[in-house]
Scaffold this motif. Structure first.
Motif, short mmCIF file in Angstrom:
data_model
loop_
_atom_site.label_atom_id
_atom_site.label_comp_id
_atom_site.label_asym_id
_atom_site.label_seq_id
_atom_site.Cartn_x
_atom_site.Cartn_y
_atom_site.Cartn_z
N UNK A 26 0.89 -0.99 -0.02
CA UNK A 26 0.05 0.07 -0.02
C UNK A 26 0.74 1.22 0.14
N UNK A 27 0.70 2.13 -0.79
CA UNK A 27 1.66 3.55 -0.93
C UNK A 27 1.53 4.34 0.22
N UNK A 28 1.88 3.87 1.37
CA UNK A 28 1.70 4.31 2.75
C UNK A 28 2.85 4.28 3.61
N UNK A 29 3.21 5.21 4.21
CA UNK A 29 4.35 5.10 5.11
C UNK A 29 3.67 5.92 6.47
N UNK A 30 4.07 5.11 7.62
CA UNK A 30 3.64 5.49 9.00
C UNK A 30 4.96 6.25 9.84
N UNK A 31 4.44 7.38 10.11
CA UNK A 31 5.34 8.35 11.00
C UNK A 31 4.94 8.21 12.34
N UNK A 32 5.66 7.58 13.37
CA UNK A 32 5.30 7.74 14.79
C UNK A 32 6.10 8.79 15.45
N UNK A 33 5.37 9.70 15.89
CA UNK A 33 6.23 11.00 16.10
C UNK A 33 5.99 11.06 18.06
N UNK A 34 7.24 10.60 18.59
CA UNK A 34 7.36 10.53 19.86
C UNK A 34 6.19 9.81 20.77
N UNK A 35 6.28 8.59 20.14
CA UNK A 35 5.15 7.43 20.77
C UNK A 35 5.85 7.01 22.09
N UNK A 36 5.22 7.03 23.17
CA UNK A 36 5.67 6.45 24.52
C UNK A 36 5.69 5.25 24.72
N UNK A 37 4.30 4.53 24.36
CA UNK A 37 4.19 3.23 24.75
C UNK A 37 4.78 2.15 23.70
N UNK A 38 5.77 1.30 24.22
CA UNK A 38 6.05 0.24 23.47
C UNK A 38 4.92 -0.60 22.96
N UNK A 39 4.06 -1.05 23.82
CA UNK A 39 2.86 -1.78 23.34
C UNK A 39 2.06 -1.15 22.09
N UNK A 40 1.97 0.25 22.11
CA UNK A 40 1.49 0.91 21.16
C UNK A 40 2.29 0.91 19.74
N UNK A 41 3.51 0.89 20.02
CA UNK A 41 4.57 0.80 18.84
C UNK A 41 4.33 -0.50 18.14
N UNK A 42 4.41 -1.75 19.09
CA UNK A 42 4.21 -3.08 18.50
C UNK A 42 2.97 -3.17 17.99
N UNK A 43 1.86 -2.76 18.36
CA UNK A 43 0.69 -2.85 17.97
C UNK A 43 0.60 -2.21 16.60
N UNK A 44 1.03 -0.88 16.32
CA UNK A 44 1.15 -0.49 15.19
C UNK A 44 2.04 -1.10 14.14
N UNK A 45 3.00 -1.58 14.50
CA UNK A 45 3.87 -2.66 13.47
C UNK A 45 2.94 -3.68 13.11
N UNK A 46 2.17 -4.32 13.91
CA UNK A 46 1.45 -5.29 13.46
C UNK A 46 0.11 -5.04 12.45
N UNK A 47 -0.49 -4.03 13.00
CA UNK A 47 -1.59 -3.63 12.06
C UNK A 47 -0.87 -3.03 10.67
#
Length: 181
Positions: A26-47
């Protein structure tokens, strides 16, 4: 009606990591801007793996793999999704703009577009910025974006969790670009 049963993992027809890396994204790149929670980071990788996006940029204080707390929710998606770390989000945004990406903050902002009103174009590439769990997308990033998308909400709370926001927005882009172009 035929009986329903859950599919076994081997019936899902999922590709391996090597094939995933070669497939069209999909022609989409995600940028995570100062995300604190490592669980949130992992979940966004999975999504992001689930919707086969191109890449994730981890910026500022956002933690980087490998880390046990990221892997707990990523379930291996840190190996399938390409990712890059940069302390400086402005540098990443400017690089992506130079590469002809439309840079979009997912944020509640003056003059934002409602997600349901935004129609991505199949001929364009998009970089979607998801911000800090408390402060949202940084002011630094907001000064450089091309536009801002807001997810309509109708309850008493003022925001969704970042993972929920990422899921909603990535699904919406996927559906509009791949299922109903």
């Amino acid at each position: 009606m035929e009986d329903m049963r859950k599919l076994k993992t081997e019936e899902l027809g999922r590709v391996g990591i090597d094939d995933f890396k070669k497939q069209d994204k999909l022609p989409i790149t995600v940028i995570l801007d100062n995300v604190r929670s490592m669980h949130n980071i992992g979940s966004i990788f999975r999504t992001s793996d689930g919707f086969a996006i191109e890449k994730i940029y981890l910026c500022g204080i956002t933690a980087q793999p490998p880390h046990r707390e990221i892997e707990k929710t990523a379930l291996g998606a840190t190996q399938s999704i390409e990712w890059v770390y940069s302390a400086d989000i402005s540098e990443i945004i400017l690089e992506l703009k130079a590469a002809q990406y439309t840079v979009i903050a997912i944020e509640q902002a003056h003059n934002s577009l409602m997600l349901n009103d935004f129609q991505p174009k199949t001929s364009e590439k998009y970089a979607l910025i998801f911000g800090n769990e408390v402060n949202g997308v940084s002011d630094e990033a907001m000064k450089l974006i091309d536009t801002c998308i807001e997810i309509p909400q109708f309850g008493t709370k003022h925001s969704f969790n970042i993972v929920v926001s990422a899921g909603i927005v990535l699904w919406d882009f996927f559906a509009k670009l791949k299922l109903r172009p």
